[in-house]
Design an enzyme around this catalytic site. Structure first.
Site, PDB file in Angstrom:
ATOM      1  N   HIS A  75       1.267   6.848  -0.674  1.00  0.00           N
ATOM      2  CA  HIS A  75       0.566   6.008   0.305  1.00  0.00           C
ATOM      3  C   HIS A  75      -0.854   5.786  -0.206  1.00  0.00           C
ATOM      4  O   HIS A  75      -1.709   6.666  -0.060  1.00  0.00           O
ATOM      5  CB  HIS A  75       0.556   6.708   1.660  1.00  0.00           C
ATOM      6  CG  HIS A  75       0.147   5.825   2.791  1.00  0.00           C
ATOM      7  ND1 HIS A  75      -1.165   5.491   3.025  1.00  0.00           N
ATOM      8  CD2 HIS A  75       0.870   5.180   3.739  1.00  0.00           C
ATOM      9  CE1 HIS A  75      -1.217   4.694   4.083  1.00  0.00           C
ATOM     10  NE2 HIS A  75       0.002   4.490   4.535  1.00  0.00           N
TER      11      HIS A  75
ATOM     12  N   HIS B  71       0.813  -1.224   0.000  1.00  0.00           N
ATOM     13  CA  HIS B  71       0.000   0.000   0.000  1.00  0.00           C
ATOM     14  C   HIS B  71       0.844   1.270   0.000  1.00  0.00           C
ATOM     15  O   HIS B  71       0.315   2.350  -0.205  1.00  0.00           O
ATOM     16  CB  HIS B  71      -0.930   0.016   1.209  1.00  0.00           C
ATOM     17  CG  HIS B  71      -0.192   0.257   2.488  1.00  0.00           C
ATOM     18  ND1 HIS B  71       0.673  -0.657   3.023  1.00  0.00           N
ATOM     19  CD2 HIS B  71      -0.145   1.334   3.300  1.00  0.00           C
ATOM     20  CE1 HIS B  71       1.204  -0.153   4.123  1.00  0.00           C
ATOM     21  NE2 HIS B  71       0.735   1.054   4.321  1.00  0.00           N
TER      22      HIS B  71
END
Lengths: 83, 162
Positions: B82, B67
């Site tokens: 992110h 992620h």
């Protein structure tokens, strides 16, 4: 110098690494995270992320400077509470 | 015009890694990012889950959960992408990665692909903060807010002279 075992199942990913960097700004000392031969500047999110610290790994927190003891304690508490 | 394009080596332009809408970092509902604790930047509300490299550079790290990506550009700028908020908790579900740590990448290379339906199902926000994590490297950012296509210029970064 303080040792901590990482209890967060997801390890030290971007968000906890950010919190470490933020906490470091409260101190003057140089602060490092050490695992085996790898040493990261705890003020650099990229350095911390590059270590890819995982669950159950042992990390040494080492600070050098006027507030080293306080810095080590603060980072220790942060790493513990993140887990 | 040419001066603008080639005249200033201390300025670099960044292509958007994602299709979507560029918003202010302060609008991100996560204090770690919105308070700029680890650096300035912006966020993108993605309209799809394809993430392309915004620069030529090297992958510093991609977490096993896929992620978050740390990227070091050839000009030495550190960037953190992110994808989504609290998406670490998905443990990689819905994420496919096309790169590994230490791999060299070119602008436009596919980095990760994310199934936005999986985020939705798990009630995770897909808002993607993009942070320039080394504050000492840049003087100012000029962000193009609003709708954007991946590959379009989303930011101009004025670097500190070295």
């Amino acid at each position: 110098m303080k040792k901590v075992i990482i209890k967060s199942k997801t390890g030290i990913h971007a968000r906890p690494a950010s919190l470490i960097v933020k906490k470091c700004s409260d101190f003057e000392s140089q602060i490092y995270l050490i695992r085996g031969e790898v040493k990261a500047d705890a003020r650099s999110i990229m350095n911390i992320m590059a270590m890819a610290i995982m669950y159950d790994e042992e990390i040494i927190i080492q600070a050098e400077g006027p507030d080293a003891k306080l810095a080590e304690e603060a980072i220790f508490l942060l790493l513990e509470s993140e887990g | 015009m040419f001066k603008k394009m080639f005249g200033n080596k201390n300025e670099i332009v960044m292509n958007s890694p994602i299709n979507g809408k560029v918003i202010e970092l302060s609008e991100v509902p996560d204090q770690v990012f919105s308070q700029k604790m680890v650096g300035d930047g912006f966020a993108i509300i993605p309209t799809d889950g394809e993430v392309l490299s915004p620069f030529d550079g090297k992958i510093v790290q991609i977490f096993p959960t896929k992620h978050a990506i740390g990227l070091l550009t050839t000009s030495g700028l550190e960037i953190l992408i992110h994808f989504g908020l609290d998406t670490v908790e998905l443990k990689g579900e819905g994420f496919i990665k096309f790169i590994e740590a230490n791999q060299e990448v070119k602008v436009g290379d596919k980095l990760i692909s994310v199934d936005l339906e999986v985020l939705k199902k798990n009630k995770k926000s897909c808002i993607t903060p993009i942070i320039f994590t080394n504050k000492s490297q840049y003087k100012s950012l000029n962000i193009n807010y609003g709708n954007i296509k991946s590959g379009d210029v989303c930011a101009t970064i004025k670097l500190v002279k070295r």
